[in-house]
Design a protein around this motif. Structure first.
Motif, PDB file in Angstrom:
ATOM      1  N   ASN A  50       0.808  -1.209   0.000  1.00 19.34           N
ATOM      2  CA  ASN A  50       0.000   0.000   0.000  1.00 19.34           C
ATOM      3  C   ASN A  50       0.844   1.262   0.000  1.00 19.34           C
ATOM      4  O   ASN A  50       0.393   2.302  -0.494  1.00 19.34           O
TER       5      ASN A  50
ATOM      6  N   LEU B 141       1.192   3.104  -3.356  1.00 20.35           N
ATOM      7  CA  LEU B 141       0.085   3.957  -3.790  1.00 20.35           C
ATOM      8  C   LEU B 141      -0.010   5.222  -2.959  1.00 20.35           C
ATOM      9  O   LEU B 141      -0.350   6.293  -3.481  1.00 20.35           O
ATOM     10  N   ILE B 142       0.297   5.133  -1.660  1.00 22.57           N
ATOM     11  CA  ILE B 142       0.260   6.342  -0.823  1.00 22.57           C
ATOM     12  C   ILE B 142       1.335   7.326  -1.270  1.00 22.57           C
ATOM     13  O   ILE B 142       1.096   8.547  -1.358  1.00 22.57           O
TER      14      ILE B 142
ATOM     15  N   VAL C 227       0.031   9.028  -4.355  1.00 23.89           N
ATOM     16  CA  VAL C 227      -0.944  10.074  -4.039  1.00 23.89           C
ATOM     17  C   VAL C 227      -0.228  11.336  -3.573  1.00 23.89           C
ATOM     18  O   VAL C 227      -0.590  12.463  -3.963  1.00 23.89           O
TER      19      VAL C 227
ATOM     20  N   VAL D 130      -2.848  -0.161  -9.546  1.00 20.91           N
ATOM     21  CA  VAL D 130      -3.956  -0.811  -8.825  1.00 20.91           C
ATOM     22  C   VAL D 130      -4.351  -2.117  -9.509  1.00 20.91           C
ATOM     23  O   VAL D 130      -4.611  -3.135  -8.852  1.00 20.91           O
TER      24      VAL D 130
ATOM     25  N   LEU E 150      -1.821  -4.721  -8.614  1.00 14.45           N
ATOM     26  CA  LEU E 150      -1.943  -5.135  -7.215  1.00 14.45           C
ATOM     27  C   LEU E 150      -3.110  -6.094  -7.020  1.00 14.45           C
ATOM     28  O   LEU E 150      -3.008  -7.070  -6.273  1.00 14.45           O
ATOM     29  N   ARG E 151      -4.231  -5.817  -7.710  1.00 12.26           N
ATOM     30  CA  ARG E 151      -5.409  -6.664  -7.522  1.00 12.26           C
ATOM     31  C   ARG E 151      -5.469  -7.815  -8.506  1.00 12.26           C
ATOM     32  O   ARG E 151      -6.406  -8.604  -8.440  1.00 12.26           O
TER      33      ARG E 151
END
Lengths: 83, 198
Positions: A2, A5-6, A9, A46, A49-50
């Motif tokens: 995570n 992605l943070i 951002v 994303v 990741l998924r």
């Protein structure tokens, strides 16, 4: 994963601050191009990741086609400045 | 789906929407509308709606921005009718030197500055003679006319305002009356017969 992605951002907040503060229209357009590229790369991250191929295809299409609107807008603004 | 980064990404959407709301310049608002579309496509894709994200990126960002850019560019314009012989040669090489000694170029620059304050674009429309210029103002082809006054209209000693600026739009008259600082023109308001075209 995570934190990737943070961090993205946080990197996205830099051109958002720039488009808020800078009054020059071309600086705003540069920040718009930066944000458009960054968001589509985030969609790709994303999707990896998924492990979701549907989101991945959408990210690729947005990354390749989404900047055409930027080019059209830049042409209109350029013609406004020359007249 | 319940990852912590989802909330951070969703928080970007009201942030860019607030930036779009407080923007007053229409061209800057168009650019921020593009940013809002990009962030919205990201949020939709993260929440799992891939088709909505694709539609937002293609239609909401590209088509909406292009159409509204054309609309803003063609509507936010102030058409200024002038005479052809009074038009300073814009294509001249020594344009900056001519601007300093020509009072008409000064007046045009003043009009352009007060129009730019309200995000209007000034467009010069040259006409051959004063009759066609007057007809263009009545028939609503131009918003403002600017002509040189004939010297026999009043005595030479009082001739401090050599130009006559006439407008048929009430709001433009109010704007120019408060903001036009040029001492070389006299501003009048003319009521045109009512019609559809503006």
């Amino acid at each position: 994963m995570n934190w990737i992605l943070i961090a993205m951002v946080l990197a996205l907040l830099i051109p958002i601050y720039e488009v808020w503060k800078d009054e020059n229209i071309w600086q705003k357009m540069l920040a718009f191009a930066s944000i458009a590229s960054k968001t589509s790369v985030m969609i790709l991250v994303v999707s990896v990741l998924r492990d979701d191929w549907m989101i991945g295809v959408v990210g690729v299409i947005i990354l390749s086609v989404g900047n055409a609107g930027l080019m059209l807008l830049a042409h209109v603004i350029k013609r406004m400045n020359t007249l | 789906m319940n990852d912590s980064y989802v909330y951070i990404i969703i928080a970007l959407l009201p942030l860019s929407a607030l930036m779009l709301m407080v923007q007053v310049n229409p061209y800057h608002a168009l650019v921020i509308r593009g940013i809002l579309g990009a962030v919205a496509a990201l949020v939709y894709a993260v929440l799992g709606a891939a088709d909505v994200a694709l539609t937002e990126a293609l239609v909401g960002t590209m088509l909406a921005i292009t159409l509204s850019a054309v609309a803003v560019r063609s509507s936010l314009v102030m058409r200024l009718g002038i005479l052809e012989d009074g038009l300073p040669n814009v294509e001249d090489e020594s344009k900056t030197e001519r601007e300093q000694d020509c009072p008409f170029a000064h007046l045009i620059a003043d009009l352009r500055a007060s129009a730019n304050k309200h995000h209007l674009r000034l467009e010069l429309v040259p006409y051959a003679d004063p009759q066609s210029l007057q007809r263009a103002l009545i028939e609503k082809e131009v918003h403002v006319t600017c002509v040189q006054r004939s010297p026999h209209q009043e005595s030479e000693s009082e001739d401090v305002q050599p130009y006559q600026t006439t407008t048929r739009v009430r709001r433009l008259y109010e704007i120019l009356q408060t903001e036009l600082s040029s001492p070389t023109t006299r501003l009048t308001y003319m009521t045109a017969p009512s019609g559809e075209k503006h």
